[in-house]
Design a protein around this motif. Structure first.
Motif, mmCIF file in Angstrom:
data_model
loop_
_atom_site.group_PDB
_atom_site.id
_atom_site.type_symbol
_atom_site.label_atom_id
_atom_site.label_comp_id
_atom_site.label_asym_id
_atom_site.label_seq_id
_atom_site.Cartn_x
_atom_site.Cartn_y
_atom_site.Cartn_z
ATOM 1 N N SER A 8 6.958 -1.100 -16.106
ATOM 2 C CA SER A 8 6.808 -0.923 -14.792
ATOM 3 C C SER A 8 5.946 0.191 -14.367
ATOM 4 O O SER A 8 6.233 1.422 -15.035
ATOM 5 N N ILE A 9 4.927 -0.140 -13.883
ATOM 6 C CA ILE A 9 3.905 1.003 -13.702
ATOM 7 C C ILE A 9 4.106 1.718 -12.081
ATOM 8 O O ILE A 9 4.180 0.826 -11.323
ATOM 9 N N VAL A 10 4.575 2.947 -12.163
ATOM 10 C CA VAL A 10 4.938 3.604 -10.891
ATOM 11 C C VAL A 10 3.763 4.496 -10.385
ATOM 12 O O VAL A 10 3.186 5.453 -10.880
ATOM 13 N N THR A 11 3.395 4.161 -9.333
ATOM 14 C CA THR A 11 2.054 5.116 -8.660
ATOM 15 C C THR A 11 2.497 5.436 -7.198
ATOM 16 O O THR A 11 2.456 4.584 -6.331
ATOM 17 N N PRO A 12 2.668 6.752 -6.956
ATOM 18 C CA PRO A 12 2.690 7.269 -5.693
ATOM 19 C C PRO A 12 1.454 7.125 -4.984
ATOM 20 O O PRO A 12 0.226 7.465 -5.650
ATOM 21 N N ASN A 34 2.540 -7.984 -19.512
ATOM 22 C CA ASN A 34 3.758 -7.942 -19.062
ATOM 23 C C ASN A 34 4.137 -6.684 -18.343
ATOM 24 O O ASN A 34 4.894 -5.949 -19.040
ATOM 25 N N TRP A 35 3.516 -6.581 -17.069
ATOM 26 C CA TRP A 35 3.729 -5.449 -16.379
ATOM 27 C C TRP A 35 3.955 -5.854 -14.883
ATOM 28 O O TRP A 35 3.600 -6.820 -14.397
ATOM 29 N N GLU A 36 4.675 -4.995 -14.180
ATOM 30 C CA GLU A 36 4.733 -4.935 -12.673
ATOM 31 C C GLU A 36 4.077 -3.561 -12.261
ATOM 32 O O GLU A 36 4.165 -2.430 -12.980
ATOM 33 N N TRP A 37 3.715 -3.786 -11.018
ATOM 34 C CA TRP A 37 3.261 -2.258 -10.510
ATOM 35 C C TRP A 37 3.943 -2.057 -9.138
ATOM 36 O O TRP A 37 3.727 -2.577 -8.308
ATOM 37 N N VAL A 38 4.675 -0.711 -9.313
ATOM 38 C CA VAL A 38 5.226 -0.340 -8.288
ATOM 39 C C VAL A 38 4.441 0.754 -7.375
ATOM 40 O O VAL A 38 4.632 1.871 -8.004
ATOM 41 N N ILE A 39 4.071 0.392 -6.292
ATOM 42 C CA ILE A 39 3.024 1.457 -5.370
ATOM 43 C C ILE A 39 3.944 2.142 -4.653
ATOM 44 O O ILE A 39 4.477 1.344 -3.403
ATOM 45 N N VAL A 66 4.678 -2.999 -2.961
ATOM 46 C CA VAL A 66 4.470 -1.832 -2.332
ATOM 47 C C VAL A 66 5.601 -1.315 -1.705
ATOM 48 O O VAL A 66 6.307 -2.197 -0.659
ATOM 49 N N ILE A 67 6.156 -0.230 -1.784
ATOM 50 C CA ILE A 67 7.535 0.326 -1.067
ATOM 51 C C ILE A 67 6.989 1.443 -0.109
ATOM 52 O O ILE A 67 6.234 2.272 -0.648
ATOM 53 N N THR A 68 7.410 1.490 0.942
ATOM 54 C CA THR A 68 6.725 2.414 1.944
ATOM 55 C C THR A 68 8.056 3.395 2.478
ATOM 56 O O THR A 68 8.981 2.710 2.823
ATOM 57 N N LEU A 69 7.845 4.621 2.051
ATOM 58 C CA LEU A 69 8.550 5.456 2.434
ATOM 59 C C LEU A 69 8.916 5.992 3.862
ATOM 60 O O LEU A 69 7.619 5.914 4.455
ATOM 61 N N ALA A 77 9.620 12.797 -5.013
ATOM 62 C CA ALA A 77 10.393 11.812 -4.482
ATOM 63 C C ALA A 77 9.867 10.734 -4.592
ATOM 64 O O ALA A 77 10.496 9.661 -4.679
ATOM 65 N N ALA A 78 8.641 10.430 -4.610
ATOM 66 C CA ALA A 78 7.973 9.018 -4.570
ATOM 67 C C ALA A 78 7.952 8.431 -6.156
ATOM 68 O O ALA A 78 8.442 7.200 -5.985
ATOM 69 N N ARG A 79 8.075 9.536 -7.115
ATOM 70 C CA ARG A 79 8.319 9.085 -8.322
ATOM 71 C C ARG A 79 9.698 8.381 -8.614
ATOM 72 O O ARG A 79 9.987 7.321 -9.218
ATOM 73 N N ASN A 80 10.597 9.237 -7.922
ATOM 74 C CA ASN A 80 12.187 9.080 -8.269
ATOM 75 C C ASN A 80 12.224 7.441 -7.556
ATOM 76 O O ASN A 80 13.088 6.559 -8.149
ATOM 77 N N HIS A 81 11.875 7.230 -6.102
ATOM 78 C CA HIS A 81 11.926 5.900 -5.730
ATOM 79 C C HIS A 81 11.453 4.876 -6.606
ATOM 80 O O HIS A 81 11.830 3.954 -6.508
ATOM 81 N N GLY A 82 10.118 5.010 -7.029
ATOM 82 C CA GLY A 82 9.528 4.229 -7.930
ATOM 83 C C GLY A 82 10.430 3.828 -9.035
ATOM 84 O O GLY A 82 10.482 2.619 -9.367
ATOM 85 N N VAL A 83 10.991 4.793 -9.782
ATOM 86 C CA VAL A 83 11.751 4.425 -10.815
ATOM 87 C C VAL A 83 12.939 3.650 -10.575
ATOM 88 O O VAL A 83 13.436 2.692 -11.033
ATOM 89 N N LYS A 84 13.648 3.826 -9.293
ATOM 90 C CA LYS A 84 14.709 3.207 -8.827
ATOM 91 C C LYS A 84 14.320 1.614 -8.510
ATOM 92 O O LYS A 84 15.338 0.723 -8.628
ATOM 93 N N GLN A 85 13.251 1.369 -8.179
ATOM 94 C CA GLN A 85 12.709 0.075 -7.704
ATOM 95 C C GLN A 85 12.168 -0.710 -9.115
ATOM 96 O O GLN A 85 11.710 -1.915 -8.796
ATOM 97 N N SER A 86 11.914 -0.094 -10.185
ATOM 98 C CA SER A 86 11.323 -0.900 -11.288
ATOM 99 C C SER A 86 12.365 -1.654 -12.202
ATOM 100 O O SER A 86 13.476 -1.511 -12.126
#
Length: 706
Positions: A8-12, A34-39, A66-69, A77-86
């Protein structure tokens, strides 16, 4: 979906501009698929940024979400949210304007799968944009992280770490990264830095404004003291994870998450010890360039090294794996399986790599239809009773064909029991179209400036090669001393570097010959060819060789050669096309003979011209590189068409035992201090220069070695 096999790639993302699309291309072009990208859109409010996000949504890429805060909450905080959605068990953090090499995810994933002691992995990095730099500091700094943050926050993490740690959402402006590393170390988590430039960090014009705490003054010192106090226990005990050792094949894990090979061409795996640009590597590079349209090339290196010419090899191959960068030697079988299965390897080509020979019994047992050939350049009687040809003989039963670079190697191996049908001589040869003689008028006008000559009439005797015992480097001052006594006006130009550089300089100074020597240092291939073209005579008093590449090049440039008749060099230099001299145990007699031949050439420009023209005619007619590439391609096709299983006489238990015994010995050899301590040498060199300035003397070598 198996969470263990993906990333899971996490990008704020906060008010990012169009440069995001460069990051986008870097992600979608990864060899690991085999990846997903959580922006994580961290409350972007600028029109240009919202336009980027809108366009991203229209792409309908199911691997990107894409997750919008609700508001701008900051990078932690953006990284923490990305990890939770991975979804996956591995998290790769990447900022929205940075770039990664196409194989970063793949190599990082392999590294963590093979080495369970590492919690995270990153790589060397480059800076680009407003400032360009190379950065090699990494997790090897360990307790020095108490002084500063040494790395950018980009790399692959085991997701399990985030069950105990989160990014401190209070810390911002550059502190969040630094404190995360210290928190991880305090919980006994640490990582590894892959010694390859896989990450590219973008520097903006206003870069310093982003990090208000980094003022190089009072505030920065205050923060440093606070962290050192908070994590003071790390001074006494810092985590020190190591690469995993595998005592047997039974313990080897299988690698998952393999990239999908593309293309219809057959795939050839080339194995080298490293990617420097010696004769072996240059030969490999040339035939890869010639056959890149016919085959897909994958490369493996087995030894640790700088791999300073990797960029040149990348032009002609689909992927390069540096085994020593990501695994211990006992884990190499895992990566061999991974590479062969992933890229559907049809043919294995070995050049001067011990681990590649040691793994052959296992590979031929596991992949019986795999065709194997090796390319052998010289016999070394003083190493392993013959060098790589002797190792090749020991493993000949697993090799379909031995390619040898001259008939001397052919006869040496045949005399030791290798069947003639398994041997084929293919000379290295030379590109006579690109390396040609220089017009005499051009040579006269350029030579003085290139070699910094004192006079237009000084002869240039060029030595080009590694400064090692093999090349008899330390005989050059003895040869020069005799020529100087004869009153010959010359300069001995030294193109190259090596472990005997300082010993050579010392001997030159002791003999008071410094005005006869010029040190060009290691030259690029282009500059080295120019040096050969402009020189009057090539000098090569080697103790042993196959056929030195530089001799081919000198003959193509019509520069007369004085060399030794070692290896197969007489096969190339026939009478009238150069001078070859026997190496004798009586070194003083050898030096007299060698310098005598040089004296004859030095005093006879007509003879030099005649020999140069004859040597050019010979290589152009019989030793052009097009013949090499044609013969290699014919042989490769023959090997690829053979579908009969190879012989595997050893039992699996014997195969395993032999591999681990050999690889253990090889690892010990790598630990020997065969290479100089370059940092120590630089310090000594500075001291010497200061000493020389103030005393106008050259200190004796023994003073410094003591």
């Amino acid at each position: 979906m198996n969470a263990e096999t993906g990333i899971s790639i996490v990008t704020p993302f906060y008010n990012q501009t169009e440069v995001f699309w460069e990051t986008y291309q870097a992600v979608v072009n990864q060899t690991f698929i085999n990846w997903e990208w959580v922006i994580v859109n961290d409350g972007s409010n600028q029109k240009a940024s919202l336009s980027v996000l809108k366009k991203l949504n229209t792409l309908s890429n199911k691997k990107i979400k894409v997750i919008t805060l609700p508001q701008n909450m900051g990078l932690p905080a953006a990284r923490n949210h990305g990890v939770k959605q991975s979804l996956f068990d591995f998290i790769f953090f990447l900022d929205s304007d940075d770039l990664i090499e196409p194989d970063y995810l793949e190599k990082a994933f392999i590294t963590l799968q093979i080495n369970p002691a590492f919690t995270f992995v990153n790589s060397w990095s480059t800076g680009f944009g407003a400032k360009n730099y190379l950065w090699q500091a990494g997790f090897d700094k360990k307790e020095k992280f108490l002084q500063q943050n040494w790395v950018a926050f980009a790399g692959l993490f085991r997701k399990s770490i985030f069950t105990r740690l989160q990014f401190n959402e209070v810390q911002k402006n550059g502190l969040e990264d630094w404190e995360f590393w210290l928190q991880a170390a305090a919980h006994n988590y640490w990582g590894y830095t892959i010694p390859e430039y896989l990450f590219h960090y973008r520097i903006h014009d206003n870069h310093q404004n982003k990090w208000a705490n980094w003022d190089n003054g009072i505030e920065q010192k205050r923060i440093t003291r606070r962290f050192q106090a908070k994590y003071r226990l790390l001074k006494k005990q810092f985590p020190n994870p190591q690469k995993q050792l595998y005592p047997s094949f039974a313990n080897l894990p299988s690698l998952s998450g393999m990239p999908a090979p593309t293309g219809s061409k057959k795939t050839v795996l080339i194995v080298l010890p490293w990617l420097e640009l010696g004769g072996v590597e240059r030969f490999t590079l040339h035939y890869m360039a010639a056959m890149a349209q016919v085959y897909d090339f994958i490369m493996v290196t087995t030894n640790a090294g700088a791999h300073s010419h990797e960029a040149e090899f990348k032009k002609y191959c689909k992927q390069i794996y540096h085994f020593a960068s990501i695994a211990d030697g006992t884990a190499y079988p895992i990566i061999w399986n991974y590479v062969i299965n992933t890229w559907s390897i049809h043919l294995l080509v070995i050049s001067h790599s011990q681990p590649a020979y040691y793994i052959l019994p296992y590979l031929k047992e596991t992949y019986p239809l795999l065709a194997v050939t090796d390319i052998l350049h010289l016999v070394e009687e003083n190493w392993k009773q013959g060098g790589y040809p002797k190792i090749a003989i020991d493993y000949s039963v697993y090799i379909n064909k031995h390619i040898v670079a001259n008939n001397q190697i052919y006869e040496w191996m045949a005399d030791r029991g290798v069947a003639s049908k398994k041997l084929q001589t293919i000379y290295i040869n030379v590109d006579t179209k690109n390396i040609q003689p220089v017009d005499e008028a051009v040579k006269f006008s350029k030579k003085k400036a290139f070699f910094k000559l004192q006079s237009d009439h000084q002869l240039v005797l060029l030595f080009s090669g590694r400064l090692t015992a093999q090349k008899n480097t330390l005989l050059l001052p003895d040869i020069a001393a005799i020529l100087a006594k004869k009153g010959i006006s010359f300069i001995m130009a030294i193109a190259g570097d090596g472990p005997e550089r300082e010993l050579l300089e010392e001997k030159v100074y002791q003999k008071k010959l410094h005005r006869y020597f010029s040190y060009l240092g290691p030259l690029s291939h282009t500059a080295n060819i120019e040096a050969i073209q402009l020189a009057d005579i090539l000098v090569l008093p080697s103790a042993w060789e196959g056929i030195a590449t530089v001799i081919y090049e000198a003959m193509a440039a019509a520069t007369p050669v004085v060399a030794t008749n070692v290896g197969g060099q007489q096969e190339l230099i026939e009478p009238g096309t150069g001078i070859v001299i026997p190496v004798t145990d009586d070194l003083s007699q050898f030096v007299e003979t060698f310098s005598g031949k040089l004296e004859t050439l030095a005093g006879d420009p007509v003879l030099r011209k005649r020999i140069g023209e004859a040597s050019r005619e010979r290589v152009e007619k019989y030793f052009d590189i097009s013949l090499t590439h044609s013969n290699l391609q014919i042989l490769f096709e023959q090997l690829l068409s053979q579908l009969e299983p190879g012989i595997a006489p050893l039992s699996q238990s014997d195969t395993i035992q032999n591999y681990y015994q050999n690889i253990s010995s090889w690892k010990q050899e790598q630990l020997l201090p065969s290479a100089p301590n370059w940092k120590q040498r630089r310090v000594i060199k500075i001291i010497k220069r200061v000493y020389k300035v103030f005393t106008r003397k050259r200190p004796l070598q023994y003073v410094w070695t003591k």
